[in-house]
Enzyme design. Structure first.
Site, PDB file in Angstrom:
ATOM      1  N   ASP A 119     -19.267 -46.019  59.040  1.00  0.00           N
ATOM      2  CA  ASP A 119     -17.858 -45.694  59.248  1.00  0.00           C
ATOM      3  C   ASP A 119     -17.102 -46.050  57.974  1.00  0.00           C
ATOM      4  OD1 ASP A 119     -18.101 -44.756  61.880  1.00  0.00           O
ATOM      5  OD2 ASP A 119     -17.885 -46.755  62.725  1.00  0.00           O
ATOM      6  N   ASP A 141     -17.199 -38.689  63.971  1.00  0.00           N
ATOM      7  CA  ASP A 141     -16.300 -39.121  65.042  1.00  0.00           C
ATOM      8  C   ASP A 141     -15.132 -38.150  65.195  1.00  0.00           C
ATOM      9  OD1 ASP A 141     -17.928 -41.378  65.303  1.00  0.00           O
ATOM     10  OD2 ASP A 141     -16.646 -42.587  63.985  1.00  0.00           O
TER      11      ASP A 141
END
Length: 165
Positions: A119, A141
């Site tokens: 991330d 995401d």
């Protein structure tokens, strides 16, 4: 394969490529891990975060067995979503499912390759001298959230389902 299903497949592959390319570049080309926090815009930063859990870091302390179970769950989910995509009746649904599938595969590749999802995007806002951060996320995401939103849109505003007599 129907033209709509082909569109969904193209979207899934494109999503996967963009997700993996962004992560590889940020990890190895830009070397985000060494740079630490990089301010991009007043409300957006780049920062490397390793998510060993699922959404919002849930189950992050599940260990190797948990990682294997999460990968297994993703494989089953991707197969089910692919069957749904091939059978979908609208282009919006097939594209939405393509986004979800591409994002799920992208995060599963991370989990397999690194033991965690890469991330890197951090949205934040400052109000009254306090900074409020959103969760750190990645392009996979974003694709998954956009796909779910498009599926919801299609289910509420798309062509009505055919009713049995």
């Amino acid at each position: 394969m129907t033209p709509a299903a082909r569109s969904g497949l193209i979207v899934a592959v494109t999503t996967l490529i963009l997700d993996q390319a962004s992560k590889l570049w940020l990890l190895h080309g830009f070397d985000l891990g060494r740079r630490g926090l990089v301010k991009v815009l007043p409300f957006f930063d780049l920062i490397l975060a390793w998510n060993t859990g699922i959404s919002y870091g849930w189950f992050s302390d599940s260990g190797p067995t948990g990682q294997i179970l999460l990968i297994g769950f993703k494989i089953v989910a991707v197969i089910a979503l692919t069957v749904w995509m091939v059978r979908a009746q609208t282009r919006v649904a097939t594209i939405a499912l393509g986004l979800i599938i591409g994002g799920a595969i992208g995060n599963a590749i991370d989990r397999f390759a690194y033991g965690a999802v890469v991330d890197f995007a951090l949205l934040h806002a400052e109000f009254g001298g306090k900074t409020y951060n959103w969760y750190v996320f990645n392009l996979a995401d974003v694709a998954i959230v956009a796909g779910v939103a498009a599926l919801l849109y299609d289910s509420f505003f798309g062509a009505p389902a055919v009713k049995a007599p």
